[in-house]
Design a protein around this motif. Structure first.
Motif, PDB file in Angstrom:
ATOM      1  N   UNK A  74      -1.176   7.780 -14.375  1.00  0.00           N
ATOM      2  CA  UNK A  74      -0.156   8.044 -13.363  1.00  0.00           C
ATOM      3  C   UNK A  74      -0.736   8.593 -12.064  1.00  0.00           C
ATOM      4  N   UNK A  75      -2.001   9.026 -12.085  1.00  0.00           N
ATOM      5  CA  UNK A  75      -2.654   9.571 -10.891  1.00  0.00           C
ATOM      6  C   UNK A  75      -3.511   8.542 -10.161  1.00  0.00           C
ATOM      7  N   UNK A  76      -3.722   7.379 -10.742  1.00  0.00           N
ATOM      8  CA  UNK A  76      -4.681   6.432 -10.181  1.00  0.00           C
ATOM      9  C   UNK A  76      -4.230   5.846  -8.852  1.00  0.00           C
ATOM     10  N   UNK A  77      -2.944   5.557  -8.716  1.00  0.00           N
ATOM     11  CA  UNK A  77      -2.453   4.942  -7.484  1.00  0.00           C
ATOM     12  C   UNK A  77      -2.653   5.861  -6.287  1.00  0.00           C
ATOM     13  N   UNK A  78      -2.374   7.141  -6.449  1.00  0.00           N
ATOM     14  CA  UNK A  78      -2.538   8.081  -5.330  1.00  0.00           C
ATOM     15  C   UNK A  78      -4.002   8.165  -4.909  1.00  0.00           C
ATOM     16  N   UNK A  79      -4.899   8.191  -5.880  1.00  0.00           N
ATOM     17  CA  UNK A  79      -6.331   8.197  -5.555  1.00  0.00           C
ATOM     18  C   UNK A  79      -6.705   6.922  -4.816  1.00  0.00           C
ATOM     19  N   UNK A  80      -6.181   5.791  -5.270  1.00  0.00           N
ATOM     20  CA  UNK A  80      -6.498   4.506  -4.645  1.00  0.00           C
ATOM     21  C   UNK A  80      -5.981   4.447  -3.221  1.00  0.00           C
ATOM     22  N   UNK A  81      -4.751   4.896  -2.993  1.00  0.00           N
ATOM     23  CA  UNK A  81      -4.187   4.873  -1.643  1.00  0.00           C
ATOM     24  C   UNK A  81      -5.024   5.727  -0.700  1.00  0.00           C
ATOM     25  N   UNK A  82      -5.367   6.933  -1.147  1.00  0.00           N
ATOM     26  CA  UNK A  82      -6.170   7.818  -0.296  1.00  0.00           C
ATOM     27  C   UNK A  82      -7.524   7.195   0.006  1.00  0.00           C
ATOM     28  N   UNK A  83      -8.154   6.603  -0.994  1.00  0.00           N
ATOM     29  CA  UNK A  83      -9.462   5.981  -0.779  1.00  0.00           C
ATOM     30  C   UNK A  83      -9.368   4.820   0.208  1.00  0.00           C
ATOM     31  N   UNK A  84      -8.371   3.966   0.050  1.00  0.00           N
ATOM     32  CA  UNK A  84      -8.232   2.831   0.970  1.00  0.00           C
ATOM     33  C   UNK A  84      -7.919   3.290   2.388  1.00  0.00           C
ATOM     34  N   UNK A  85      -7.146   4.361   2.514  1.00  0.00           N
ATOM     35  CA  UNK A  85      -6.864   4.905   3.851  1.00  0.00           C
ATOM     36  C   UNK A  85      -8.129   5.462   4.503  1.00  0.00           C
ATOM     37  N   UNK A  86      -9.134   5.743   3.689  1.00  0.00           N
ATOM     38  CA  UNK A  86     -10.429   6.190   4.210  1.00  0.00           C
ATOM     39  C   UNK A  86     -11.445   5.052   4.273  1.00  0.00           C
ATOM     40  N   UNK A  87     -10.967   3.836   4.206  1.00  0.00           N
ATOM     41  CA  UNK A  87     -11.839   2.681   4.425  1.00  0.00           C
ATOM     42  C   UNK A  87     -12.632   2.214   3.230  1.00  0.00           C
ATOM     43  N   UNK A  88     -12.237   2.635   2.021  1.00  0.00           N
ATOM     44  CA  UNK A  88     -12.975   2.222   0.827  1.00  0.00           C
ATOM     45  C   UNK A  88     -12.180   1.178   0.034  1.00  0.00           C
ATOM     46  N   UNK A  89     -12.889   0.268  -0.631  1.00  0.00           N
ATOM     47  CA  UNK A  89     -12.282  -0.566  -1.653  1.00  0.00           C
ATOM     48  C   UNK A  89     -12.142   0.281  -2.917  1.00  0.00           C
ATOM     49  N   UNK A  90     -11.333  -0.218  -3.872  1.00  0.00           N
ATOM     50  CA  UNK A  90     -11.038   0.572  -5.062  1.00  0.00           C
ATOM     51  C   UNK A  90     -11.172  -0.297  -6.304  1.00  0.00           C
ATOM     52  N   UNK A  91     -11.807   0.263  -7.326  1.00  0.00           N
ATOM     53  CA  UNK A  91     -11.849  -0.319  -8.660  1.00  0.00           C
ATOM     54  C   UNK A  91     -11.215   0.675  -9.617  1.00  0.00           C
ATOM     55  N   UNK A  92     -10.103   0.272 -10.239  1.00  0.00           N
ATOM     56  CA  UNK A  92      -9.396   1.158 -11.156  1.00  0.00           C
ATOM     57  C   UNK A  92      -9.493   0.638 -12.579  1.00  0.00           C
ATOM     58  N   UNK A  93      -9.570   1.568 -13.511  1.00  0.00           N
ATOM     59  CA  UNK A  93      -9.386   1.221 -14.910  1.00  0.00           C
ATOM     60  C   UNK A  93      -7.933   0.781 -15.086  1.00  0.00           C
ATOM     61  N   UNK A  94      -7.683  -0.090 -16.062  1.00  0.00           N
ATOM     62  CA  UNK A  94      -6.285  -0.448 -16.299  1.00  0.00           C
ATOM     63  C   UNK A  94      -5.531   0.773 -16.811  1.00  0.00           C
ATOM     64  N   UNK A  95      -4.220   0.942 -16.539  1.00  0.00           N
ATOM     65  CA  UNK A  95      -3.337  -0.016 -15.901  1.00  0.00           C
ATOM     66  C   UNK A  95      -3.326   0.035 -14.380  1.00  0.00           C
ATOM     67  N   UNK A  96      -4.016   0.966 -13.768  1.00  0.00           N
ATOM     68  CA  UNK A  96      -4.099   1.009 -12.309  1.00  0.00           C
ATOM     69  C   UNK A  96      -2.942   1.735 -11.656  1.00  0.00           C
ATOM     70  N   UNK A  97      -1.743   1.495 -12.147  1.00  0.00           N
ATOM     71  CA  UNK A  97      -0.546   2.179 -11.650  1.00  0.00           C
ATOM     72  C   UNK A  97       0.504   2.163 -12.745  1.00  0.00           C
ATOM     73  N   UNK A  98       1.529   3.015 -12.593  1.00  0.00           N
ATOM     74  CA  UNK A  98       2.474   3.194 -13.702  1.00  0.00           C
ATOM     75  C   UNK A  98       3.942   3.094 -13.302  1.00  0.00           C
ATOM     76  N   UNK A  99       4.259   2.922 -12.003  1.00  0.00           N
ATOM     77  CA  UNK A  99       5.661   2.850 -11.575  1.00  0.00           C
ATOM     78  C   UNK A  99       5.832   1.777 -10.506  1.00  0.00           C
ATOM     79  N   UNK A 100       7.075   1.328 -10.331  1.00  0.00           N
ATOM     80  CA  UNK A 100       7.383   0.369  -9.279  1.00  0.00           C
ATOM     81  C   UNK A 100       7.126   0.968  -7.899  1.00  0.00           C
ATOM     82  N   UNK A 101       7.376   2.274  -7.758  1.00  0.00           N
ATOM     83  CA  UNK A 101       7.126   2.934  -6.480  1.00  0.00           C
ATOM     84  C   UNK A 101       5.642   2.907  -6.135  1.00  0.00           C
ATOM     85  N   UNK A 102       4.787   3.129  -7.129  1.00  0.00           N
ATOM     86  CA  UNK A 102       3.348   3.056  -6.894  1.00  0.00           C
ATOM     87  C   UNK A 102       2.923   1.630  -6.539  1.00  0.00           C
TER      88      UNK A 102
END
Length: 340
Positions: A74-102
């Protein structure tokens, strides 16, 4: 390419780090914050040359190209958004996100930043049996794939699991979590760009003291070219010599391919077994020597801004279907089962 690890709450992080290092990337460090100290100890043991670094330094380091996360789901999407906003690509373990809002936030962030958000669906991308099955299917060995059966049993190993593991709010539910693997494989092997969730179910049949934990689920999918059935669970018995007898069966118009990825029970030793049935007979392939190319292709995509490892839309479609299946799932119980 340099990567940083933020979120070390699941042991899949070992595969992500190891795969990237083997593909030639350099690790700038990992944030040591974790809900499971055993995972942190495992990183230190397996990768002693990688140093812990404070999260803010990693996020703001302009020399970091990729952020890897295996945080609480449930925390992965927030980390990914912050990283992309700082110019990084993101590799997440599945499931990557847990809600429609994410999912909506991830779509918007990718659209606005142009960064890559990749999810490592390891049951396809990191198994050699899948590599061989992909080649056989692409070569037309079984004709057109019209049905996929994906089985994803897992061993619970309850004593080793952190507390968050048993709360669906944290992992998104069993269909979001585990069945994302099988949804990925269904779309990939059938060539369907989308599908409908015809039916889905979740249930708890195990330990009575954790009633909210979903230990069983299934899904029926139908796409424009094929249909599929998915079953996932946490009931692998201790007698099996590995964590689960994960199988995939591809039904084609000219034959079938079955993948016994992790074990061939009471059969051939080792892992990565592929069985082919076609007009010529039956054959067994030992796929253990096949090459895993996901990490190399991901790094190439980051360099060339291409989509050879996985398209961005595929990632989002898998996530959406898993969320839809979870949201629509009928809850099955012991009482309902016995009443039948």
């Amino acid at each position: 390419m340099r990567f940083a690890v933020i979120g070390i709450d699941h042991r899949h992080v070992y595969d992500l780090i190891g795969g990237l290092l083997e593909a030639g990337a350099e690790c700038a460090g990992y944030d040591s914050a974790t809900t499971d100290p055993k995972v942190a100890a495992g990183i230190a043991e397996r990768f002693p040359r990688i140093a812990p670094v404070e999260k803010r330094r990693l996020i703001e380091d302009p020399a970091v190209d990729l952020v890897v996360t295996a945080a609480v789901p449930s925390d992965r999407a927030a980390i990914a958004v912050e990283a992309m906003r700082h110019g990084k690509d993101v590799l997440a373990d599945k499931p990557g996100l847990t809600t429609f809002e994410q999912l909506a936030a991830m779509r918007q962030t990718v659209r606005e930043t142009g960064r890559i958000f990749s999810i490592c669906f390891s049951e396809r991308l990191l198994t050699r049996a899948s590599t061989l099955a992909t080649q056989l299917a692409m070569d037309g060995a079984i004709g057109e794939v019209i049905h996929v059966t994906g089985l994803g049993p897992h061993r619970l190993n309850r004593a080793l699991r952190p507390a968050w593991f048993f709360d669906p709010v944290n992992y998104g539910g069993i269909l979001v979590d585990i069945a994302s693997h099988q949804i990925d494989q269904f779309l990939f092997y059938t060539g369907c760009v989308d599908a409908n969730v015809v039916s889905s179910a979740v249930g708890h049949f195990g330990a009575p003291d954790i009633p909210a934990f979903q230990d069983f689920g299934d899904i029926l999918l139908r796409g424009d070219k094929a249909s599929g059935y998915i079953r996932v669970d946490w009931f692998t018995a201790d007698g099996l010599p590995t964590w689960g007898d994960g199988r995939l069966i591809l039904l084609g118009t000219k034959g079938t391919i079955e993948l016994r990825k992790y074990v061939d029970i009471a059969g051939k030793p080792g892992t990565d077994h592929v069985f082919l049935v076609d007009g010529q007979g039956t054959r067994h392939f030992d796929a253990s020597g096949e090459k895993i190319s996901y990490f190399e292709r991901l790094l190439a995509d980051m360099r060339d801004r291409t989509e050879t490892a996985m398209t961005q839309e595929h990632v989002f479609t898998v996530c959406r279907l898993a969320l839809e299946a979870q949201a629509a799932a009928v809850v099955v119980t012991r009482l309902e089962r016995n009443a039948r």
